[in-house]
Design a protein around this motif. Structure first.
Motif, PDB file in Angstrom:
ATOM      1  N   GLU A  17      28.799 -35.295  19.068  1.00 47.30           N
ATOM      2  CA  GLU A  17      29.814 -35.589  20.072  1.00 47.30           C
ATOM      3  C   GLU A  17      29.500 -36.881  20.803  1.00 47.30           C
ATOM      4  O   GLU A  17      28.737 -36.883  21.764  1.00 47.30           O
ATOM      5  CB  GLU A  17      29.927 -34.428  21.057  1.00 47.30           C
ATOM      6  CG  GLU A  17      30.777 -33.314  20.527  1.00 47.30           C
ATOM      7  CD  GLU A  17      30.810 -32.136  21.476  1.00 47.30           C
ATOM      8  OE1 GLU A  17      31.864 -31.879  22.037  1.00 47.30           O
ATOM      9  OE2 GLU A  17      29.767 -31.492  21.665  1.00 47.30           O
ATOM     10  N   ASP A  49      39.543 -39.091  21.843  1.00 43.59           N
ATOM     11  CA  ASP A  49      40.987 -39.112  21.583  1.00 43.59           C
ATOM     12  C   ASP A  49      41.665 -40.218  22.384  1.00 43.59           C
ATOM     13  O   ASP A  49      42.630 -40.825  21.941  1.00 43.59           O
ATOM     14  CB  ASP A  49      41.616 -37.753  21.877  1.00 43.59           C
ATOM     15  CG  ASP A  49      41.437 -37.334  23.319  1.00 43.59           C
ATOM     16  OD1 ASP A  49      40.317 -36.952  23.699  1.00 43.59           O
ATOM     17  OD2 ASP A  49      42.425 -37.402  24.071  1.00 43.59           O
ATOM     18  N   MET A  61      41.887 -40.222  13.701  1.00 45.87           N
ATOM     19  CA  MET A  61      42.268 -38.949  14.329  1.00 45.87           C
ATOM     20  C   MET A  61      41.798 -37.762  13.500  1.00 45.87           C
ATOM     21  O   MET A  61      41.177 -36.848  14.008  1.00 45.87           O
ATOM     22  CB  MET A  61      43.794 -38.862  14.424  1.00 45.87           C
ATOM     23  CG  MET A  61      44.380 -39.385  15.687  1.00 45.87           C
ATOM     24  SD  MET A  61      46.159 -39.106  15.599  1.00 45.87           S
ATOM     25  CE  MET A  61      46.655 -39.832  17.147  1.00 45.87           C
ATOM     26  N   PHE A  62      42.110 -37.809  12.210  1.00 48.98           N
ATOM     27  CA  PHE A  62      41.788 -36.656  11.364  1.00 48.98           C
ATOM     28  C   PHE A  62      40.286 -36.549  11.128  1.00 48.98           C
ATOM     29  O   PHE A  62      39.752 -35.446  11.030  1.00 48.98           O
ATOM     30  CB  PHE A  62      42.541 -36.737  10.030  1.00 48.98           C
ATOM     31  CG  PHE A  62      44.020 -36.610  10.196  1.00 48.98           C
ATOM     32  CD1 PHE A  62      44.538 -35.635  11.042  1.00 48.98           C
ATOM     33  CD2 PHE A  62      44.892 -37.445   9.554  1.00 48.98           C
ATOM     34  CE1 PHE A  62      45.895 -35.510  11.231  1.00 48.98           C
ATOM     35  CE2 PHE A  62      46.258 -37.341   9.738  1.00 48.98           C
ATOM     36  CZ  PHE A  62      46.759 -36.365  10.576  1.00 48.98           C
ATOM     37  N   TYR A 114      38.015 -37.377  13.268  1.00 54.19           N
ATOM     38  CA  TYR A 114      37.477 -36.813  14.498  1.00 54.19           C
ATOM     39  C   TYR A 114      37.778 -35.329  14.597  1.00 54.19           C
ATOM     40  O   TYR A 114      36.936 -34.530  14.992  1.00 54.19           O
ATOM     41  CB  TYR A 114      38.077 -37.541  15.699  1.00 54.19           C
ATOM     42  CG  TYR A 114      37.663 -36.956  17.014  1.00 54.19           C
ATOM     43  CD1 TYR A 114      36.342 -37.029  17.433  1.00 54.19           C
ATOM     44  CD2 TYR A 114      38.583 -36.311  17.831  1.00 54.19           C
ATOM     45  CE1 TYR A 114      35.953 -36.486  18.639  1.00 54.19           C
ATOM     46  CE2 TYR A 114      38.201 -35.771  19.036  1.00 54.19           C
ATOM     47  CZ  TYR A 114      36.889 -35.859  19.440  1.00 54.19           C
ATOM     48  OH  TYR A 114      36.510 -35.319  20.623  1.00 54.19           O
ATOM     49  N   ARG A 115      38.995 -34.939  14.210  1.00 52.68           N
ATOM     50  CA  ARG A 115      39.379 -33.536  14.325  1.00 52.68           C
ATOM     51  C   ARG A 115      38.627 -32.674  13.317  1.00 52.68           C
ATOM     52  O   ARG A 115      38.159 -31.588  13.636  1.00 52.68           O
ATOM     53  CB  ARG A 115      40.892 -33.411  14.097  1.00 52.68           C
ATOM     54  CG  ARG A 115      41.420 -32.005  13.970  1.00 52.68           C
ATOM     55  CD  ARG A 115      41.330 -31.232  15.260  1.00 52.68           C
ATOM     56  NE  ARG A 115      41.783 -29.863  15.080  1.00 52.68           N
ATOM     57  CZ  ARG A 115      40.985 -28.844  14.831  1.00 52.68           C
ATOM     58  NH1 ARG A 115      39.698 -29.036  14.728  1.00 52.68           N
ATOM     59  NH2 ARG A 115      41.481 -27.626  14.693  1.00 52.68           N
ATOM     60  N   TYR A 116      38.511 -33.150  12.085  1.00 47.13           N
ATOM     61  CA  TYR A 116      38.032 -32.263  11.026  1.00 47.13           C
ATOM     62  C   TYR A 116      36.544 -32.360  10.743  1.00 47.13           C
ATOM     63  O   TYR A 116      36.006 -31.538  10.012  1.00 47.13           O
ATOM     64  CB  TYR A 116      38.874 -32.432   9.758  1.00 47.13           C
ATOM     65  CG  TYR A 116      40.197 -31.753   9.949  1.00 47.13           C
ATOM     66  CD1 TYR A 116      40.262 -30.361   9.959  1.00 47.13           C
ATOM     67  CD2 TYR A 116      41.356 -32.454  10.218  1.00 47.13           C
ATOM     68  CE1 TYR A 116      41.455 -29.705  10.200  1.00 47.13           C
ATOM     69  CE2 TYR A 116      42.546 -31.803  10.471  1.00 47.13           C
ATOM     70  CZ  TYR A 116      42.584 -30.429  10.459  1.00 47.13           C
ATOM     71  OH  TYR A 116      43.755 -29.775  10.712  1.00 47.13           O
ATOM     72  N   PHE A 174      34.280 -31.625  12.705  1.00 44.54           N
ATOM     73  CA  PHE A 174      33.703 -30.401  13.274  1.00 44.54           C
ATOM     74  C   PHE A 174      34.011 -29.194  12.399  1.00 44.54           C
ATOM     75  O   PHE A 174      33.181 -28.325  12.195  1.00 44.54           O
ATOM     76  CB  PHE A 174      34.238 -30.173  14.690  1.00 44.54           C
ATOM     77  CG  PHE A 174      33.938 -31.308  15.612  1.00 44.54           C
ATOM     78  CD1 PHE A 174      32.650 -31.510  16.084  1.00 44.54           C
ATOM     79  CD2 PHE A 174      34.921 -32.193  16.003  1.00 44.54           C
ATOM     80  CE1 PHE A 174      32.368 -32.570  16.915  1.00 44.54           C
ATOM     81  CE2 PHE A 174      34.645 -33.251  16.837  1.00 44.54           C
ATOM     82  CZ  PHE A 174      33.365 -33.445  17.297  1.00 44.54           C
ATOM     83  N   VAL A 175      35.240 -29.158  11.900  1.00 42.49           N
ATOM     84  CA  VAL A 175      35.635 -28.043  11.029  1.00 42.49           C
ATOM     85  C   VAL A 175      34.780 -28.048   9.769  1.00 42.49           C
ATOM     86  O   VAL A 175      34.281 -27.011   9.330  1.00 42.49           O
ATOM     87  CB  VAL A 175      37.133 -28.148  10.678  1.00 42.49           C
ATOM     88  CG1 VAL A 175      37.532 -27.056   9.702  1.00 42.49           C
ATOM     89  CG2 VAL A 175      37.984 -28.076  11.931  1.00 42.49           C
ATOM     90  N   ARG A 194      42.188 -27.879   2.142  1.00 43.29           N
ATOM     91  CA  ARG A 194      42.606 -27.868   3.539  1.00 43.29           C
ATOM     92  C   ARG A 194      43.560 -29.031   3.807  1.00 43.29           C
ATOM     93  O   ARG A 194      44.560 -28.873   4.492  1.00 43.29           O
ATOM     94  CB  ARG A 194      41.406 -27.938   4.483  1.00 43.29           C
ATOM     95  CG  ARG A 194      41.815 -27.800   5.934  1.00 43.29           C
ATOM     96  CD  ARG A 194      40.647 -27.852   6.873  1.00 43.29           C
ATOM     97  NE  ARG A 194      39.756 -26.727   6.793  1.00 43.29           N
ATOM     98  CZ  ARG A 194      39.997 -25.556   7.357  1.00 43.29           C
ATOM     99  NH1 ARG A 194      41.101 -25.369   8.051  1.00 43.29           N
ATOM    100  NH2 ARG A 194      39.138 -24.572   7.245  1.00 43.29           N
ATOM    101  N   ARG A 246      46.930 -28.052   2.946  1.00 44.30           N
ATOM    102  CA  ARG A 246      47.560 -27.139   3.918  1.00 44.30           C
ATOM    103  C   ARG A 246      47.914 -27.860   5.213  1.00 44.30           C
ATOM    104  O   ARG A 246      48.967 -27.615   5.797  1.00 44.30           O
ATOM    105  CB  ARG A 246      46.624 -25.956   4.213  1.00 44.30           C
ATOM    106  CG  ARG A 246      46.398 -25.040   3.027  1.00 44.30           C
ATOM    107  CD  ARG A 246      45.817 -23.712   3.470  1.00 44.30           C
ATOM    108  NE  ARG A 246      44.571 -23.857   4.207  1.00 44.30           N
ATOM    109  CZ  ARG A 246      43.362 -23.883   3.644  1.00 44.30           C
ATOM    110  NH1 ARG A 246      43.247 -23.767   2.349  1.00 44.30           N
ATOM    111  NH2 ARG A 246      42.285 -24.015   4.380  1.00 44.30           N
ATOM    112  N   VAL A 247      47.041 -28.751   5.643  1.00 43.55           N
ATOM    113  CA  VAL A 247      47.324 -29.506   6.866  1.00 43.55           C
ATOM    114  C   VAL A 247      48.572 -30.353   6.656  1.00 43.55           C
ATOM    115  O   VAL A 247      49.454 -30.409   7.506  1.00 43.55           O
ATOM    116  CB  VAL A 247      46.124 -30.400   7.256  1.00 43.55           C
ATOM    117  CG1 VAL A 247      46.507 -31.343   8.378  1.00 43.55           C
ATOM    118  CG2 VAL A 247      44.940 -29.563   7.660  1.00 43.55           C
ATOM    119  N   SER A 280      51.591 -28.292   6.899  1.00 38.34           N
ATOM    120  CA  SER A 280      51.923 -27.920   8.260  1.00 38.34           C
ATOM    121  C   SER A 280      52.462 -29.123   9.033  1.00 38.34           C
ATOM    122  O   SER A 280      53.297 -28.980   9.926  1.00 38.34           O
ATOM    123  CB  SER A 280      50.709 -27.254   8.929  1.00 38.34           C
ATOM    124  OG  SER A 280      50.221 -27.998   9.987  1.00 38.34           O
TER     125      SER A 280
END
Lengths: 307, 253
Positions: free
Chosen positions: B5, B132, B152-153, B155-157, B159-160, B203, B206-207, B210
């Motif tokens: 982070e 962000d 963006m993606f 940073y978002r993913y 962690f996933v 994923r 699927r993203v 969505s």
């Protein structure tokens, strides 16, 4: 009553040629509560993706409020049908919750003020007020699920489709989620839900479809759960309460309509006792054990895996 | 799990934290470029001093930058060995045909000092703003949308994907796997990374679905409200002037 969704002969194969959906015909009226059940890999998610044009169907097989989905503009299509997918991590793809919930309204071309208002409203509907600046990966699973719902509600769709909304939720979150969905339905939104959780189903369904590549059956929850051949063939089961009252029937308990949920069970039981002058009479006679065994057997297909 | 982070300390209150994100990016970029092109060790040390001063003003914890600078230094350290041996110049030591030159030593020190001050500045820039917000500021600065979305993606993913890796790792450990630097260990690790790529691919599919179902048309789709205030100019101006002064002072003085 007006038709919300009308699907005529929808067929779909995956890019590699594996058939996924065959000749699906469904008509759903405005304001209805529909649940779709079916085994894993039955094509529920694929079917849903067709309903707001994410996957394109051939011809005009899908009519939403009488209009072909393929002929709709981007903003009209997402205003009509909103889909909440199973894994919230797939749907919360923006850096913050605000961005996620605002994503749909921004794509509709709304002015900034209205977008913000919608985000606020959608978050309050799912009980996540003040979560705007939060980052998805810091949220609990239940919160993520609710945020994913908010991200669809902000588009204020007339038809709401949910894929496994109660899966992996703890009992409290599950109950909350069901309540939110039911409230939305009362506000006039047509809801269509895919789920395996048959014990929660009666709360969410006026009508049930069984989907397994094609539509296998359609009916009220009572009709579907009474047909145990159908359930068995499609790896499904009936609610525990329903099964229990079937067993009670073997012990001589007599009532016309079997309950599907605990609430209904209390009601039915009270009614039966009143009718029988203040008590119910249960007994065991020579056939009882055989009958119980028969009922148990007919609803119990879970053991096959071990054999 | 230790997440990378970068914006963990973004909620601290300091003049640098409150600096408008767009102005911050521009100002810091100017400074970084200025410091990277400094041509003497003395100037570079002044640059590093200024960077450290800004760092103190930003109130970021010491460990935050030192931990990361260590990694940078590890990459740069070989220069200290290689350059004195390869750059021509005045010999300060000689062993048979191997000469160690002063110039080589100076050049490598210069490169390292410049890099450390640039990285310090970059860390302050990223560490004092929520990530962000940084992305949105870049969006406002007209950085191409595709790049913005990739950031963006990521940073978002990240962690996933890290969580997914952790889950797989635990599943393997629970079956008795211990990583050893042998062929078997490496092949298992390779399989795991392959699996992670396949999972990410699924994923992504699927993203994307969505996103389409929410009317995605290719734009980043975000709302940003930044307002430049007098105080932002008051910070940006002196900093940019310092950056320019480092290169032009001989004309003025």
């Amino acid at each position: 009553m007006k038709e919300a969704i009308c699907v005529k002969g929808l067929t779909y194969s995956y890019p590699d040629g594996t058939p996924a959906l065959g000749d699906i015909n469904i008509t759903i009226n405005e304001g209805e509560k529909i649940v779709i059940i079916g085994p894993n890999g039955a094509g529920k998610t694929t079917f849903f993706l067709h309903l707001n044009g994410t996957l394109k169907s051939q011809d005009n097989r899908i009519l939403i409020k009488g209009k072909d989905i393929n002929g709709m503009s981007n903003s009209e299509r997402i205003r009509k049908v909103g889909i909440v997918f199973q894994d919230p991590d797939d749907q919360l793809f923006m850096p913050t919750i605000f961005d996620d919930v605002a994503f749909g309204p921004i794509n509709m071309g709304m002015p900034e003020e209205e977008v913000k208002e919608r985000v606020k409203k959608a978050l309050s509907k799912v009980g996540l007020e003040g979560f705007e600046e939060r980052v998805p990966h810091n949220l609990s699973y239940g919160q993520k699920k609710r945020a994913a719902l908010a991200a669809v509600l902000s588009m204020e769709p007339e038809i709401l489709i949910l894929d496994e909304p109660t899966a992996n939720l703890d009992p409290k979150s599950r109950a909350d989620f069901i309540k939110v969905i039911n409230n939305l339905n009362k506000e006039g939104i047509t809801t269509m839900i895919a789920m395996h959780d048959v014990n929660a189903l009666p709360d969410l369904a006026d009508r049930v479809y069984v989907l397994n590549k094609g539509i296998i059956a359609e009916g009220s929850p009572m009709e579907i759960f009474s047909d145990w051949d159908l359930l068995k063939d499609n790896n499904l089961e009936a609610p525990d309460i329903f099964k229990f009252f079937k067993v009670l029937g073997c012990f001589g308990y007599n009532c016309e309509d079997l309950p599907l949920s605990l609430d209904e069970a209390v009601e039915v039981l009270a009614r039966t006792i009143e009718k029988e002058n203040g008590h119910v009479h249960l007994h065991i006679h020579e056939h009882t054990h055989a009958e119980v065994k028969d009922v148990m057997h007919s609803y119990n297909h879970h053991t096959t895996w071990h054999e | 799990m230790d997440y990378p982070e970068i914006d963990r300390y973004a909620s601290i209150d300091s003049p640098i934290h409150n600096f408008d994100p767009r102005a911050k990016i521009i100002t810091f970029m100017v400074m970084i470029f200025s410091f990277v092109f400094l041509d003497s060790i003395t100037k570079a040390l002044v640059g590093l001093g200024i960077a450290s001063l800004i760092y103190i003003i930003a109130k970021l914890p010491k460990a935050f930058v030192i931990h990361r600078l260590k990694v940078v230094f590890l990459f740069l350290f070989p220069l200290l060995i290689i350059m004195p041996l390869t750059v021509d110049g005045q010999a300060i030591a000689q062993y048979h045909s191997i000469t160690i030159t002063l110039e080589g030593f100076q050049y490598s020190s210069l490169v390292i000092i410049r890099a450390l001050s640039a990285v310090t500045l970059a860390l302050i820039m990223l560490g004092t703003t929520r990530f962000d917000i940084t992305i949105k500021a870049l969006y406002m600065l007209k950085v191409p949308g595709t790049l913005i979305q990739m950031l963006m993606f990521t940073y978002r993913y990240i962690f996933v994907i890290m969580d997914e890796f952790q889950r797989m790792w635990k599943a393997m450990e629970s079956k008795g796997f211990k990583l050893k630097a042998n062929r078997y260990g490496l092949s298992v690790l390779g399989n795991m990374i392959g699996m992670l790529i396949i999972k990410s691919y699924d994923r992504a599919q699927r993203v994307y679905q969505s996103m389409i179902s929410k009317g995605y048309t290719g734009n980043p789709g975000t709302i940003v409200n930044f307002k430049l205030q007098a105080k932002d100019y008051a910070i940006a101006l002196p900093m940019i002037l310092i950056a320019l002064f480092m290169h032009t002072y001989h004309l003025v003085l």
